[in-house]
Design an enzyme around this catalytic site. Structure first.
Site, PDB file in Angstrom:
ATOM      1  N   HIS A   1      37.034  92.710  64.446  1.00  0.00           N
ATOM      2  CA  HIS A   1      37.520  92.232  63.151  1.00  0.00           C
ATOM      3  C   HIS A   1      37.406  93.331  62.094  1.00  0.00           C
ATOM      4  CE1 HIS A   1      37.811  89.098  59.848  1.00  0.00           C
ATOM      5  NE2 HIS A   1      37.226  90.091  59.198  1.00  0.00           N
ATOM      6  N   GLU A   2      36.209  93.871  61.944  1.00  0.00           N
ATOM      7  CA  GLU A   2      36.018  94.912  60.927  1.00  0.00           C
ATOM      8  C   GLU A   2      36.819  96.165  61.267  1.00  0.00           C
ATOM      9  OE1 GLU A   2      34.798  94.163  58.191  1.00  0.00           O
ATOM     10  OE2 GLU A   2      33.909  92.254  58.784  1.00  0.00           O
TER      11      GLU A   2
ATOM     12  N   HIS B   1      40.283  95.951  59.915  1.00  0.00           N
ATOM     13  CA  HIS B   1      40.385  96.399  58.520  1.00  0.00           C
ATOM     14  C   HIS B   1      40.548  97.916  58.454  1.00  0.00           C
ATOM     15  CE1 HIS B   1      39.713  92.699  56.355  1.00  0.00           C
ATOM     16  NE2 HIS B   1      38.531  92.468  56.907  1.00  0.00           N
TER      17      HIS B   1
END
Length: 736
Positions: free
Chosen positions: A521-522, A525
């Protein structure tokens, strides 16, 4: 200035826009002040010479277009850098505002994009010190300087001659022969200034400025108190109390206790990465309750670290600010520049999902209670039992134990798996260069990122482990973002920050499936910013309810067959995850989605109820309790983030009235994943090219809803979200 000015800008209102027209009419005759302009230019020259000698302000040097001088990031360097940097930025803004030449895009909007370089470098380092390596000295600087920094940016927003130039360009934009990107930047800059009160009366601006400064102080104080509670731990002295815990978790708890001066004991640190595994596996129910209570009562203990009064003061200030700016509530103010647009549309989506989630929780609780009864536990399921008995249901129904999965999710392998995903989708390559550039903590790792043609894309920093002084959770930072408008391409420096629990010395770090998904997820980004082709940095940030889409969609690749085959290998035998185990994981894909959805969505609904009201609440605990009762919150679950510890809402304005955005983004990410699955290839090159070129790289240079339609051929289908979570779907429904 390009980063910070956006941080204080909020949302436009009709009264403010009406004031703009008056301002333009009054000032149409002339622009600038030659004497003030010359004075500002002289100040720029003088202050730039000083700033270029300051370790935190001067241009970054070294390879890769320059890197942050973390070796110079000392507390005593912060205040001098901030004072000098803000003074230099003020001179740069005065030069733009008082330029006697008629306004042009380049001498106003372009110049604003180029201003504040020195202070941006210092505040970047300052921000990492407050989030990643904080201590009492850093917190003291933050308490003093947060309101002073806010005051400096208020002066930019409320600089009348500067806004007159922006408004003149805005009114005449059709005749300026601007590119589509320049037009969008001009329009967004104008709107953002209006949203922050640039067209308000002097009296209103004075009050708005005071509110913004007070809020920055309150945010810092909230963060300080929450960090103090998160730096506490529950210490276990009797090995019998560790029954049920996997050995790697026991080892991590021992290491945490030793780090805190308690060798021979075991520590459950008051952060999610330490608490969740304990609640899942520990057999000692009384100790589970103690750990759960300490975690859920962070900021709510009636002591020096209690946050309730700080929150009430934040809410009062937000409500007053919204009223001054002409909005009915803070929620309307915050959502004016989002895809959802209004609180009502966000609420509609949340309530579309909520009933199905609550119904699923009732089923999950019944399953858990049946197992507890069968075991003769003589209990009623409570919140501190949920994870523990859910794990037993998982074993009973799917023959799946999380402890079976953990040996296949070794941290280094999962980091490499995320890099492989980026390579297969977007052609990105990662080469570790740790030790060749400065870092802010010895365990931070660094990779050079190149494109498929070998061209440089940026650097990626990884700060993976929990420690005292680091805030909880997981997040992405950019130390520098992509731009080209000055004629020189500047490349992204991005970082991921996690709080994985380090194991015993020399032992591999085994993470859970949930942790692996957080890692991806990170990293999503970071990918978003590393592939950026944005020319003007002011168009690099996307709406809050879009920003989680590029991160959430990449979570799906964790359980894809190519990732599992190559990287989910047993840390001892190096064997890939057996197909039978993979099948059991996929069969259990929607297991416990009632809990996951209700835990998150209750927080989002309380957030919206809290901010979608004209009169601020004063009793935080009572409001939380009454709102949960009104929406039918199951007794067996607590909010993922109770209000006294809800850093998303109260450490800044960022996610206030915006926690719904994860669900809004998930609608797009679920719809996108179905597109990849339907292709028969999770690395389908056509879909991947669309993701990179339409969804990720352009930033906010075009409307993001239109971009999604271009990518998918239609609006996102809400039913994709429901299918992903295993909830019943209704008629075909597109999110518009």
């Amino acid at each position: 200035m390009k980063k910070q000015i956006l941080a204080v800008c909020l949302a436009a209102s009709a009264p403010m826009l009406a004031a703009c027209a008056t301002t333009a009419a009054e000032s149409a005759a002339s622009f600038g002040d030659a004497a003030a302009y010359q004075t500002a230019q002289a100040e720029i020259a003088r202050l730039t010479e000083q700033a270029n000698q300051d370790p935190l302000l001067k241009p970054w040097t070294g390879p890769h277009g320059g890197v942050p001088p973390w070796d110079q990031a000392r507390v005593e360097n912060l205040a001098p850098a901030l004072e000098l940097g803000l003074a230099l930025q003020e001179a740069e803004v005065q030069a733009i505002a008082n330029n006697p030449a008629a306004p042009t895009f380049d001498n106003t909007i372009g110049a604003m994009q180029n201003a504040g370089r020195h202070i941006d470098r210092a505040t970047t380092i300052f921000g990492v010190m407050t989030d990643n390596v904080s201590n009492e000295q850093v917190q003291a600087v933050e308490a003093e300087w947060s309101p002073r920094i806010t005051a400096a940016y208020n002066r930019i927003t409320f600089n009348r001659p500067l806004f007159e130039r922006i408004h003149h360009l805005y009114e005449n934009r059709a005749s300026l022969n601007l590119t589509a990107e320049q037009t969008r930047l001009l329009e967004r800059t104008h709107d953002q200034f209006v949203r922050a009160g640039a067209a308000a009366t002097p009296e209103q601006q004075a009050r708005l400025g005071a509110i913004n400064e007070e809020l920055s102080s309150k945010f810092a104080e909230f963060g300080r108190r929450l960090l103090a509670d998160e730096n506490t731990a529950i210490f276990i002295t009797n090995r019998r109390d560790l029954r049920g815990l996997p050995q790697n978790i026991v080892d991590a708890m021992a290491a945490a206790a030793e780090e805190r001066g308690r060798p021979g004991q075991w520590a459950v640190v008051n952060t999610r990465s330490s608490v969740d595994p304990f609640l899942t596996f520990a057999e000692n129910r009384n100790l589970r309750q103690q750990v759960w209570t300490a975690f859920k009562n962070r900021g709510d203990n009636g002591d020096a670290n209690d946050t309730n009064q700080v929150i009430a003061e934040i809410l009062a200030l937000r409500a007053e600010r919204a009223q001054i700016l002409g909005f009915p509530t803070h929620a309307h103010l915050r959502m004016a520049d989002t895809m959802a647009g209004t609180p009502e549309r966000a609420q509609e989506l949340m309530m579309r999902v909520w009933p199905a989630a609550v119904a699923r929780v009732n089923e999950e609780v019944a399953d858990m209670q049946a197992i507890a009864n069968r075991q003769g536990a003589r209990i009623t399921i409570e919140p501190w039992d949920y994870n523990f008995y859910a794990e037993q249901v998982r074993r009973d129904r799917y023959n799946l134990d999380q402890n079976e999965l953990r040996p296949y999710f070794e941290l280094n392998n999962m980091i490499n798996a995320s890099f492989y995903m980026a390579n297969q989708l977007y052609g990105m390559n990662f080469r570790e260069i740790t030790g060749t550039v400065p870092v802010f903590e010895p365990n931070v790792r660094v990779w050079e990122v190149t494109d498929r043609d070998g061209s440089f894309m940026g650097l990626f920093y990884g700060d993976y482990f929990a420690r005292a002084g680091k805030r909880s959770g997981a997040w992405m930072n950019t130390y520098r973002s992509h731009e080209t408008f000055t004629g020189t391409e500047i490349h992204t420096l991005a970082s991921n920050n996690n709080n994985f629990v380090r194991g015993a010395p020399g032992e591999p770090v085994l993470i859970s499936l949930d942790d692996a998904e957080t890692l991806f997820h990170e990293f999503g980004h970071a990918i978003h910013y590393l592939v950026s082709t944005v020319n003007y940095p002011g168009l690099g940030n996307v709406p809050r309810d879009y920003v989680e889409y590029p991160s959430q969609v990449h979570e799906h690749w964790v359980l894809s067959r190519p990732i599992l085959d190559q990287f989910a290998r047993h840390y001892q035998t190096n064997e890939p995850m057996p197909q039978a185990l993979v099948d059991r994981v996929h069969n259990a894909a929607t297991f416990n989605q009632g809990y996951a959805t209700v835990e998150y969505l209750s927080s989002a609904l309380v957030d919206m109820a809290l901010h979608n009201r004209a009169a601020p609440i004063t009793d935080v605990d009572a409001f939380e309790r009454e709102t949960l009762e009104a929406i039918g919150m199951p007794d067996e679950i607590a909010m993922r983030h109770r209000l006294p510890q809800f850093g998303h809402l109260f450490s800044s304005d960022a996610y206030s009235a915006g926690y719904y955005s994860y669900l809004w983004s998930e609608t797009m990410d679920a719809d996108t994943w179905e597109m990849f699955e339907a292709s028969g290839n999770v690395f389908d090159p056509t879909a991947a090219a669309g993701m990179r070129n339409i969804i990720l790289a352009p930033g906010n240079t075009t409307d993001r809803a239109e971009a999604y339609r271009q990518f998918r051929g239609r609006d996102p289908d809400v039913n994709a979200l429901l299918r992903t979570r295993g909830f019943p779907t209704g008629e075909s429904s597109e999110q518009r």
